[in-house]
Design a protein around this motif. Structure first.
Motif, PDB file in Angstrom:
ATOM      1  N   GLU A   1      51.713  -5.913  53.897  1.00 12.88           N
ATOM      2  CA  GLU A   1      51.424  -6.273  55.274  1.00 12.88           C
ATOM      3  C   GLU A   1      52.662  -6.905  55.904  1.00 12.88           C
ATOM      4  OE1 GLU A   1      48.785  -5.582  56.833  1.00 12.88           O
ATOM      5  OE2 GLU A   1      47.199  -5.276  55.342  1.00 12.88           O
ATOM      6  N   PRO A   2      52.938  -6.594  57.167  1.00  8.42           N
ATOM      7  CA  PRO A   2      54.065  -7.261  57.824  1.00  8.42           C
ATOM      8  C   PRO A   2      53.781  -8.750  57.954  1.00  8.42           C
ATOM      9  CG  PRO A   2      52.764  -6.023  59.417  1.00  8.42           C
ATOM     10  CD  PRO A   2      52.229  -5.662  58.058  1.00  8.42           C
ATOM     11  N   GLN A   3      54.814  -9.538  57.813  1.00 10.83           N
ATOM     12  CA  GLN A   3      54.665 -10.983  57.880  1.00 10.83           C
ATOM     13  C   GLN A   3      55.711 -11.557  58.825  1.00 10.83           C
ATOM     14  OE1 GLN A   3      54.940 -12.955  54.097  1.00 10.83           O
ATOM     15  NE2 GLN A   3      54.285 -14.927  54.900  1.00 10.83           N
ATOM     16  N   GLU A   4      55.260 -12.376  59.740  1.00 13.00           N
ATOM     17  CA  GLU A   4      56.179 -12.980  60.702  1.00 13.00           C
ATOM     18  C   GLU A   4      57.106 -13.960  59.985  1.00 13.00           C
ATOM     19  OE1 GLU A   4      56.096 -15.485  64.923  1.00 13.00           O
ATOM     20  OE2 GLU A   4      54.247 -14.663  64.062  1.00 13.00           O
ATOM     21  N   PHE A   5      58.378 -13.865  60.287  1.00  9.42           N
ATOM     22  CA  PHE A   5      59.372 -14.716  59.632  1.00  9.42           C
ATOM     23  C   PHE A   5      59.234 -16.160  60.094  1.00  9.42           C
ATOM     24  CE2 PHE A   5      63.739 -16.553  59.707  1.00  9.42           C
ATOM     25  CZ  PHE A   5      63.900 -16.665  58.343  1.00  9.42           C
ATOM     26  N   GLU A   6      59.239 -17.079  59.138  1.00  6.72           N
ATOM     27  CA  GLU A   6      59.203 -18.507  59.438  1.00  6.72           C
ATOM     28  C   GLU A   6      60.591 -19.103  59.199  1.00  6.72           C
ATOM     29  OE1 GLU A   6      56.182 -20.563  57.345  1.00  6.72           O
ATOM     30  OE2 GLU A   6      54.556 -19.266  58.053  1.00  6.72           O
ATOM     31  N   TRP A   7      61.157 -19.677  60.223  1.00  8.58           N
ATOM     32  CA  TRP A   7      62.483 -20.255  60.085  1.00  8.58           C
ATOM     33  C   TRP A   7      62.448 -21.445  59.131  1.00  8.58           C
ATOM     34  CZ3 TRP A   7      67.259 -19.025  62.254  1.00  8.58           C
ATOM     35  CH2 TRP A   7      67.246 -17.866  63.050  1.00  8.58           C
TER      36      TRP A   7
END
Length: 228
Positions: free
Chosen positions: A136-142
């Motif tokens: 699943e695509p996962q939003e990048f966390e800075w």
């Protein structure tokens, strides 16, 4: 990054079926070939857009038996694939000025191509599974900054490039940035080193080591230090 339920197992199943068909073709069309050279063990990323797409693929060169023409190899390859339930198309192409026969098979999204020409005794095999997303695509966390105005070391200032982040402020430590054309491209700031190119990951810079140019970023802060 969570796995998509069932995706790994399905792609492995397709790869096993593809390998079995390749083994049958190679054994029949180019007897005596060393099947240890048929590699179809791990999928590769073939599309770097999110979500990433994976595919098993392989190529193999076998030797056409003496006395067997390229047309006979192509005809036999087409017959073997059709008998196994594959959709088959035949064509001809020119490579290096030499004509060769092409047999293409499709089944469940798997693809096999067999090429043979009378100018060489080699029979070329290539195979591919469908492209599939496995995660699943996962939003990048800075990442959190390695230092802040409250934690920066004595005699240091926050890095003017990353403001204390330490990691590359362009890619966030991933080594890559998004690309519309290819999905990803190397980070243009850190060039895959991941850390800030100025502070090298410290998040801060020693005031005593600042160049005249760098001091320009801290003119107000250094003025306050001198005034005190």
């Amino acid at each position: 990054m969570g796995a998509i339920p069932g995706a790994h197992d399905e792609l492995k199943r397709l790869a096993r079926a593809l390998r079995e068909q390749m083994v049958e073709l190679i054994t029949d069309l180019t007897p005596g070939s060393d099947l240890r050279l048929l590699f179809l063990d791990d999928p590769s990323i073939v599309d770097w857009h999110e979500p990433l797409w994976y595919q098993y693929s392989s190529g193999f060169d076998g030797k056409r038996p003496a006395g067997v023409g390229a047309a006979d190899v192509a005809s036999r390859a087409a017959a073997l694939l059709r008998s196994a339930g594959w959709e088959v198309a035949t064509s001809q192409e020119t490579a290096g000025g030499n004509p060769r026969f092409v047999v293409s098979g499709r089944r469940e999204g798997n693809e096999i191509d067999v090429r043979a020409g009378d100018h060489l005794a080699i029979v070329w095999f290539s195979a591919r599974t469908p492209k599939m997303a496995l995660y699943e695509p996962q939003e990048f966390e800075w990442p959190q900054p390695v230092c802040t105005p409250e934690t920066v070391a004595a005699g240091s200032v926050l890095c003017y490039e990353c403001d204390g982040l330490g990691w590359c402020p362009c890619c966030g430590g991933r080594s890559w940035v998004s690309s519309e054309a290819h999905g990803r491209k190397n980070c243009p700031l850190c060039y895959r080193e991941r850390v800030c190119p100025i502070c090298r990951g410290r998040g801060g810079l020693y005031i005593s080591e600042l160049s005249p140019y760098q001091r320009g970023f801290y003119a107000e802060q250094l003025s306050e230090v001198r005034d005190t």
